[in-house]
Enzyme design. Structure first.
Site: not given
Ligand code: ADP
Ligand code: ADP
Ligand code: MG
Length: 482
Positions: A123, A207, A242, A301
């Site tokens: 990130k 952030e 989240h 992916r």
């Molecule tokens: P999407 O962004 O496709 O909605 P998610 O972020 O929810 O997907 O993740 C997709 C799948 O991968 C989910 O089953 C989640 O639990 C798993 N997953 C995503 N990132 C990680 C991680 N860093 N470690 C373990 N599992 C992860």
């Molecule tokens: P992950 O890798 O776990 O998917 P993301 O950075 O995509 O992490 O964030 C997952 C969720 O967390 C977002 O969909 C949002 O709901 C919340 N989130 C992340 N960053 C922020 C932010 N700066 N402000 C508000 N909500 C956030």
């Protein structure tokens, strides 16, 4: 004379399980390739194998020994003369080491190039690249902040509330909101430790927390010839912890604002081009109340919610992803070729308590469907399926489409009412409440939806056995032609 197009058949191994393994296997078969499925010691019944042409046993029961074991997977792929590997989502799908190991063995990784995975997998590095190419990012740092004092200093500059976020986080984990200096002091070490344990990396970003935001993401598809296309946006603001529960395309928040839609989609393409992206991927943004948007991360992916994009564009993203990896043309002449119609919604069906929203493993003792016309259900369910705590609790994705959002919502209600999973505790009662809740129905919601509206408080959990057996009887009657 009949001329037939020659398509070379390849051997494709699917390094995943559950619904996504089935989905990939079907795409392989459609393209005339051989789908090779895997199963492990603790998957008594791996439904995805029914769509595969060959089955290979991966010895071991823990994920570390099997679906997360790079060496074992590469060894199996070599042994069975595999040409290409599709990683699905989760597991090793965003693991640059896996892609590299396959490459070294002369096997194609069905995903982007290793450099793109690496830059976007973190990130901090991805945010830095976004800043360099003029893609807006959330105020805060694009470098790991090593000390609590450093975090407090940055928080004071950008203003509270802030998020402490693991650079290697995923799946909604490794994130903590802090409203003031005391909370940063109280949480900093703990989030770092948790991230180290979960992702083997304790580095944190600071952030700004965007208030009342929408999660809006753009589907990207690129080939190995330098063509990068977008497939419009999805909105995924209905979340718990989240993590997404319901997704829809197009975004109701963007609505008819075509200028905003073009802007966010083109921004995603710009970032994908900057990293020489060459597969299916998703650029995630967070959008504030004033419609300004900021880059969150790129998932290198296929994503869980890709079906809604397929439903509104008519494109098969998995097929395209395989074609792209094999160096084939996507057959897309220009961005304008990609059109969207209607509205699609996806509900994630998870084995979890509908009120606490915590995983609830169990045994499926009955499974029937009685769906409205046009329902798509990507799933791994069957009577006798045992959902164990070893894997993600998501067991299926219910997808409905309508010419307008109201129709998609109506169809989804009927589809949920026509899905019968007996024995297993699922989030379906919660989904049923949300699909009838006013704000959701109006399309007015933010990522705080679950917290603010608390639909879980209206959940009824009694399983209607009588109704279940009525449906079973109906299904039997149809089968017998009555
Ligand atoms: P999407 O962004 O496709 O909605 P998610 O972020 O929810 O997907 O993740 C997709 C799948 O991968 C989910 O089953 C989640 O639990 C798993 N997953 C995503 N990132 C990680 C991680 N860093 N470690 C373990 N599992 C992860
Ligand atoms: P992950 O890798 O776990 O998917 P993301 O950075 O995509 O992490 O964030 C997952 C969720 O967390 C977002 O969909 C949002 O709901 C919340 N989130 C992340 N960053 C922020 C932010 N700066 N402000 C508000 N909500 C956030
Ligand atoms: Mg994300």
């Amino acid at each position: 004379m009949i001329r037939q197009q020659k398509n070379e058949s390849r051997r494709i191994m699917i390094a995943n399980r559950g619904e996504i393994a089935s989905r990939v296997a079907k795409a392989c078969r459609e393209l005339g390739h051989t789908a090779i499925g895997l199963w492990t010691d603790n998957e008594r019944n791996a439904t995805h194998l029914q769509f595969c042409d060959e089955w290979v046993h991966l010895e071991g029961s823990s994920n570390a020994e099997t679906y997360l074991n790079v060496d074992k997977l590469v060894e199996v792929a070599k042994k069975y003369n595999v040409d290409a590997v599709h990683p699905g989502y989760g597991f090793l799908s965003e693991n640059a080491g896996f892609a590299r190991a396959l490459q070294a063995a002369g096997i194609t990784f069905i995903g982007p190039n290793v450099d793109a995975i690496q830059v976007m997998g973190d990130k901090a590095t991805s945010k830095k690249l976004a800043n360099e190419v003029g893609v807006p990012t959330v105020p805060g740092t694009d470098e790991a902040v090593p000390t609590v004092e450093g975090a407090i200093k940055i928080a004071a500059q950008i203003g509270y509330p802030i998020l402490l976020k693991a650079v290697a986080g995923g799946g909604g984990r490794g994130m903590r909101v802090c409203n003031n200096e005391e909370e940063v002091r109280a949480n900093f070490d703990a989030v770092g430790r948790e991230s180290k344990a979960a992702f083997n990396n304790g580095d944190l970003l600071v952030e700004k927390l965007i208030v009342n935001p929408r999660h809006i993401e753009v589907q990207i598809l690129a080939d190995k010839q330098g063509n990068v296309f977008h497939f419009f946006e999805r909105e995924c603001s209905v979340q718990r912890r989240h993590q997404k529960i319901i997704e829809e395309a197009p975004s109701p928040f963007i609505g008819e604002d075509e200028e905003l839609r073009q802007n966010i989609c083109n921004t995603a393409v710009k970032l994908a081009k900057a990293v020489n992206y060459d597969s299916a991927g998703t650029v995630e943004f967070i959008m504030g109340e004033d419609k300004s948007f900021y880059f969150l991360e790129m998932n290198t992916r296929i994503q869980v919610e890709h079906p809604i994009t397929e439903e509104i564009t008519g494109m098969d993203l998995i097929v395209c992803m395989i074609q792209s990896a094999l160096g084939d043309s996507l057959g897309i002449p220009s961005q304008e070729f990609i059109k969207r119609t209607g509205h699609a919604i996806e509900c994630r069906i998870c084995a979890e308590d509908p009120i606490t929203m915590l995983p609830a493993p169990g045994l499926v003792t009955g499974f029937e469907t009685n769906f409205p016309q046009g329902t798509r259900f990507d799933h791994c369910l069957f009577k006798g399926l045992e959902v164990t705590p070893d894997f993600d609790p998501m067991v299926g994705k219910l997808v409905c489409k309508g010419i307008i959002r109201d129709v998609a919502v109506r169809k989804m209600r009927a589809a949920l009412d026509g899905l019968f999973i007996e024995g297993l505790k699922t989030n379906m009662p919660l989904l049923k409440v949300i699909l009838r809740e006013q704000k959701f129905c109006e399309g007015i919601y933010t990522t705080n939806y679950i917290k603010e509206i608390a639909p879980q408080e209206c959940v009824k959990t009694d399983f209607n056995h009588l109704r279940f057996y009525e449906v079973l009887a109906g299904v039997e009657a149809r089968r017998m032609g009555i």
